[in-house]
Each structure stands twice: as C-alpha cells, then as structure tokens.
Write a protein that holds these residues in place. Structure first.
Motif, PDB file in Angstrom:
ATOM      1  N   GLN A 139       0.715  -1.419  -0.027  1.00 50.51           N
ATOM      2  CA  GLN A 139       0.063  -0.029  -0.021  1.00 50.51           C
ATOM      3  C   GLN A 139       0.749   1.258  -0.145  1.00 50.51           C
ATOM      4  O   GLN A 139       0.501   2.332  -0.862  1.00 50.51           O
ATOM      5  CB  GLN A 139      -0.797   0.020   1.251  1.00 50.51           C
ATOM      6  CG  GLN A 139      -1.798   1.140   1.188  1.00 50.51           C
ATOM      7  CD  GLN A 139      -2.886   1.242   2.404  1.00 50.51           C
ATOM      8  OE1 GLN A 139      -2.969   0.107   2.994  1.00 50.51           O
ATOM      9  NE2 GLN A 139      -3.689   2.457   2.801  1.00 50.51           N
ATOM     10  N   ASP A 140       1.991   1.273   0.827  1.00 49.25           N
ATOM     11  CA  ASP A 140       2.826   2.451   0.794  1.00 49.25           C
ATOM     12  C   ASP A 140       3.657   2.593  -0.465  1.00 49.25           C
ATOM     13  O   ASP A 140       3.593   3.933  -0.950  1.00 49.25           O
ATOM     14  CB  ASP A 140       3.697   2.229   2.040  1.00 49.25           C
ATOM     15  CG  ASP A 140       3.185   2.549   3.488  1.00 49.25           C
ATOM     16  OD1 ASP A 140       2.429   3.007   3.314  1.00 49.25           O
ATOM     17  OD2 ASP A 140       3.964   1.971   4.221  1.00 49.25           O
ATOM     18  N   LYS A 141       3.921   1.486  -1.189  1.00 51.05           N
ATOM     19  CA  LYS A 141       4.686   1.765  -2.365  1.00 51.05           C
ATOM     20  C   LYS A 141       3.676   2.279  -3.414  1.00 51.05           C
ATOM     21  O   LYS A 141       4.242   3.118  -4.324  1.00 51.05           O
ATOM     22  CB  LYS A 141       5.295   0.396  -2.830  1.00 51.05           C
ATOM     23  CG  LYS A 141       6.459  -0.320  -2.019  1.00 51.05           C
ATOM     24  CD  LYS A 141       7.132  -1.519  -2.607  1.00 51.05           C
ATOM     25  CE  LYS A 141       8.269  -1.941  -1.981  1.00 51.05           C
ATOM     26  NZ  LYS A 141       8.782  -3.179  -2.564  1.00 51.05           N
ATOM     27  N   LEU A 142       2.566   1.601  -3.632  1.00 52.55           N
ATOM     28  CA  LEU A 142       1.573   2.208  -4.335  1.00 52.55           C
ATOM     29  C   LEU A 142       1.247   3.508  -4.342  1.00 52.55           C
ATOM     30  O   LEU A 142       1.342   4.344  -5.317  1.00 52.55           O
ATOM     31  CB  LEU A 142       0.360   1.476  -4.418  1.00 52.55           C
ATOM     32  CG  LEU A 142      -0.700   1.659  -5.445  1.00 52.55           C
ATOM     33  CD1 LEU A 142      -0.142   1.668  -6.720  1.00 52.55           C
ATOM     34  CD2 LEU A 142      -1.990   0.689  -5.122  1.00 52.55           C
ATOM     35  N   ALA A 143       0.945   4.189  -2.822  1.00 49.96           N
ATOM     36  CA  ALA A 143       0.553   5.457  -2.853  1.00 49.96           C
ATOM     37  C   ALA A 143       1.853   6.327  -3.240  1.00 49.96           C
ATOM     38  O   ALA A 143       1.559   7.379  -3.609  1.00 49.96           O
ATOM     39  CB  ALA A 143       0.431   5.640  -1.235  1.00 49.96           C
ATOM     40  N   LYS A 144       3.020   5.906  -2.934  1.00 56.03           N
ATOM     41  CA  LYS A 144       4.178   6.833  -3.476  1.00 56.03           C
ATOM     42  C   LYS A 144       3.969   6.847  -5.074  1.00 56.03           C
ATOM     43  O   LYS A 144       4.817   8.079  -5.566  1.00 56.03           O
ATOM     44  CB  LYS A 144       5.446   6.326  -3.034  1.00 56.03           C
ATOM     45  CG  LYS A 144       5.572   6.359  -1.491  1.00 56.03           C
ATOM     46  CD  LYS A 144       7.042   5.577  -1.054  1.00 56.03           C
ATOM     47  CE  LYS A 144       7.035   5.703   0.319  1.00 56.03           C
ATOM     48  NZ  LYS A 144       8.357   4.921   0.795  1.00 56.03           N
ATOM     49  N   LYS A 145       3.458   6.268  -5.930  1.00 56.01           N
ATOM     50  CA  LYS A 145       3.402   6.205  -7.360  1.00 56.01           C
ATOM     51  C   LYS A 145       2.284   6.960  -7.828  1.00 56.01           C
ATOM     52  O   LYS A 145       2.118   6.948  -9.054  1.00 56.01           O
ATOM     53  CB  LYS A 145       3.176   4.883  -7.810  1.00 56.01           C
ATOM     54  CG  LYS A 145       4.833   3.979  -7.568  1.00 56.01           C
ATOM     55  CD  LYS A 145       4.737   2.609  -8.146  1.00 56.01           C
ATOM     56  CE  LYS A 145       5.984   2.003  -7.861  1.00 56.01           C
ATOM     57  NZ  LYS A 145       6.765   1.979  -9.027  1.00 56.01           N
ATOM     58  N   LEU A 146       1.353   7.329  -6.992  1.00 52.11           N
ATOM     59  CA  LEU A 146       0.160   7.911  -7.439  1.00 52.11           C
ATOM     60  C   LEU A 146       0.037   9.663  -6.943  1.00 52.11           C
ATOM     61  O   LEU A 146       0.877   9.868  -5.905  1.00 52.11           O
ATOM     62  CB  LEU A 146      -1.206   7.320  -6.554  1.00 52.11           C
ATOM     63  CG  LEU A 146      -1.382   5.576  -6.695  1.00 52.11           C
ATOM     64  CD1 LEU A 146      -2.458   5.456  -5.594  1.00 52.11           C
ATOM     65  CD2 LEU A 146      -1.577   5.278  -8.078  1.00 52.11           C
ATOM     66  N   ASN A 147      -0.821   9.812  -7.645  1.00 49.31           N
ATOM     67  CA  ASN A 147      -0.788  11.551  -7.568  1.00 49.31           C
ATOM     68  C   ASN A 147      -1.886  11.762  -6.441  1.00 49.31           C
ATOM     69  O   ASN A 147      -2.195  10.839  -5.825  1.00 49.31           O
ATOM     70  CB  ASN A 147      -1.347  12.375  -8.666  1.00 49.31           C
ATOM     71  CG  ASN A 147      -2.794  11.892  -9.210  1.00 49.31           C
ATOM     72  OD1 ASN A 147      -3.555  11.599  -8.404  1.00 49.31           O
ATOM     73  ND2 ASN A 147      -2.798  11.953 -10.252  1.00 49.31           N
ATOM     74  N   THR A 148      -1.949  12.936  -6.109  1.00 47.17           N
ATOM     75  CA  THR A 148      -2.856  13.375  -4.860  1.00 47.17           C
ATOM     76  C   THR A 148      -4.234  12.734  -4.694  1.00 47.17           C
ATOM     77  O   THR A 148      -4.862  11.995  -4.014  1.00 47.17           O
ATOM     78  CB  THR A 148      -2.925  14.693  -4.473  1.00 47.17           C
ATOM     79  OG1 THR A 148      -1.414  15.209  -4.367  1.00 47.17           O
ATOM     80  CG2 THR A 148      -3.905  15.137  -3.198  1.00 47.17           C
TER      81      THR A 148
END
Length: 76
Positions: A37-46
């Motif tokens: 979840q953390d890795k994915l969140a870092k790749k996403l915009n706000t």
C-alpha cells in the motif's frame, strides 16, 4: 444476545491489542499488505492517493460488517 456481547460487538468494550495473538504467517501478510500500500501510494498523484485511502477504508469496513454478521450468527 447478552449485554456484554452486544457491548463488545458495538465497540463499547475492547480487547487489549497486546493480548491478540497473531501467527507469524498472519503478521507477515499484514506487513506485506502495508508495504505494498505504501509503495503504491508513492506512485500515485494526490487524487489517486485519496482514492486508494478511501478504497482501503471501504474494504476494511466491509470486512468489519462481515465479521459482525458472523459474530451475531454465532450467538443466535
């Protein structure tokens, strides 16, 4: 259903998280889910991060409702 069970079900009575035993496998799964979840969140915009957070919250709530249903059915 007894008053104590109702209080527990409705989150008025809590079990100390320290007494909750997790297996090693369960702990690894929880950690891996959090890591992904953390890795994915870092790749996403706000906006996408907000959608991911909402999705995770909805899946958690859905799981809680299922557990409450199973809990109630176990005492009926």
């Amino acid at each position: 259903m007894g008053k104590i069970l109702e209080a527990f079900l409705n989150e008025q009575l809590h079990v100390d998280g320290g007494t909750e035993g997790r297996s090693l496998e369960q702990q690894k799964i929880c950690e891996r889910g959090s890591e992904l979840q953390d890795k994915l969140a870092k790749k996403l915009n706000t906006e996408e991060q907000e959608m991911l957070s909402e999705l995770v919250e909805i899946l958690f709530k859905e799981s809680c409702y299922d557990e409450q249903k199973n809990w109630n059915e176990g005492f009926d």
